[in-house]
Design an enzyme around this catalytic site. Sequence first.
Site, PDB file in Angstrom:
ATOM      1  N   GLU A  27       0.849  -1.195   0.000  1.00 42.24           N
ATOM      2  CA  GLU A  27       0.000   0.000   0.000  1.00 42.24           C
ATOM      3  C   GLU A  27       0.886   1.247   0.000  1.00 42.24           C
ATOM      4  OE1 GLU A  27      -2.256   0.356   3.750  1.00 42.24           O
ATOM      5  OE2 GLU A  27      -0.657   1.779   4.143  1.00 42.24           O
ATOM      6  N   CYS A  51      -3.489  -4.330   3.741  1.00 43.61           N
ATOM      7  CA  CYS A  51      -2.493  -5.241   4.319  1.00 43.61           C
ATOM      8  C   CYS A  51      -2.473  -6.632   3.687  1.00 43.61           C
ATOM      9  CB  CYS A  51      -2.721  -5.388   5.814  1.00 43.61           C
ATOM     10  SG  CYS A  51      -2.433  -3.864   6.729  1.00 43.61           S
ATOM     11  N   HIS A  74      -3.007 -12.289  10.361  1.00 44.92           N
ATOM     12  CA  HIS A  74      -2.541 -10.908  10.149  1.00 44.92           C
ATOM     13  C   HIS A  74      -2.437 -10.189  11.494  1.00 44.92           C
ATOM     14  CE1 HIS A  74      -1.902  -6.938   8.765  1.00 44.92           C
ATOM     15  NE2 HIS A  74      -3.076  -6.510   9.181  1.00 44.92           N
TER      16      HIS A  74
END
Lengths: 348, 132
Positions: free
Chosen positions: A80, A112, A234
Amino acid sequence: MIGIVGYGSYVPCYRITVDEIARQWGKKGDDIKNGILVYEKSVPGMDEDTITIAVAAAKNALKRAQIDPQKIEGVYIGSESHPYAVKPSGTVLVDALGIGPEVHVADYEFACKAGSEAMYVAFSHIKSGEMNYAMGIGADTSQGAPGDALEFTASAGGSAFIMGKENVLAEILATYSYTSDTADFWRREGRMYPMHGSRFTGEPAYFKHVLGAGRGILKKTGLEPEDFKYAVFHMPNGKFPLKAGKTLGFTKKQMEPGWVVPWIGNTYSGSSITGLSAALDAAAPGDKILMVSFGSGAGSDAFVFQTTEAIEAAQHLAPTFKEMTTKKRIYLTYGEYVRYRGKIQLND
Amino acid sequence: MKSIVPRYTREIPQRARLEGAKCLKCGHIEFPPRLVCSKCRHREFETISLQKTGTLLTYTIIYTPAETFSMQSPFAVGIVELDDGVRLTTQIVDVPLDELKIGKRVEMIFRLVQKEGHAGILEYGYKAVLTN
């Protein structure tokens, strides 16, 4: 057999502690550390960006794969924080590594989860028979607005995975994705810092998608949590992945090797996949590893890996995550941090 | 403003991959490549990848840099001898400046070297980090 034939990570050596950031904003460091289970985060050097981090990670992946870079037919970088708004990161990387010019290159973006997206595309090209080797990379140098909660965690790092079908280190047994339109975190064109929905980033976003993908892949494969040696989720902070894993039935022991966030922060597109890299460093032949990424916006990609006999010989062909993140650390003051992150404007 | 893009593109093999030219007659390595060998005047070369490790021969600390590098000041620039004998000038990064010492081992890495203003290209190339 199709899977990972080489993997590698890179985390910059600069760090800033949560205490130092808290001190700047008149907050209590201990309260924040207890709240997010993050103690310090990596900071990119002034000459580091998504491209240089991706190159460093990819070099380590090539060391483990032990293949001629010219054999790689696809390179995909998810981030990103691509340095250019228009011009691919991947083209710089392939020329730096001596890949191509006969190579397919694309940059991806999905908050992400862009790194696992790149891995998924690389894997799919091998599975379809279109390519013999393809590389998926996730890397970021993410920014949190000064004073914002994200400033305590937004960090820098990345990992690269070369997919192939010969000398596989970790077979990919299954993949599963879970996606919906959920505006939990975003950055509009031209804006320097992202915005987020505070508590809306939790249950309706992170947990809905991570648990959705986790449950989905367990159902698809018929596997139970106890069938896995390691599980990686994550890591926007330290708490979320532990809670998600516990909800799915995983123990902290299964999650700990890939739970890399407390000492490097959230490396965004490099987060879950760097956790995977750390888990591969610790794995023995035959171990099953679950990885579930999350990208705001929102979606999760889940992968089930099973390591092969070749994993042990490859682990020390490049620096392990632990070696890389403990050998050299240079701590910054908040003043140095804002200089390193380009938050100071000079006159032309 | 004269664009740096053509020159930057031309130098990618050297700046990004450390490619040198090895004389096919005497074996001398030219970096960057030359048309004529500086040792034996031969004109045929093979392209080689230089060693990525070497030794710090000397260095200096820059306190008053060119404007492009002002945010990085102070920083180190040194002469490195790679393990194949090639010497090059490079920035030495990721090190507290008081830890620099002649004779230390280095590894060449890929980093952002400079930006062409606020709107121009990003120029990448080699730098050195200490390995011991």
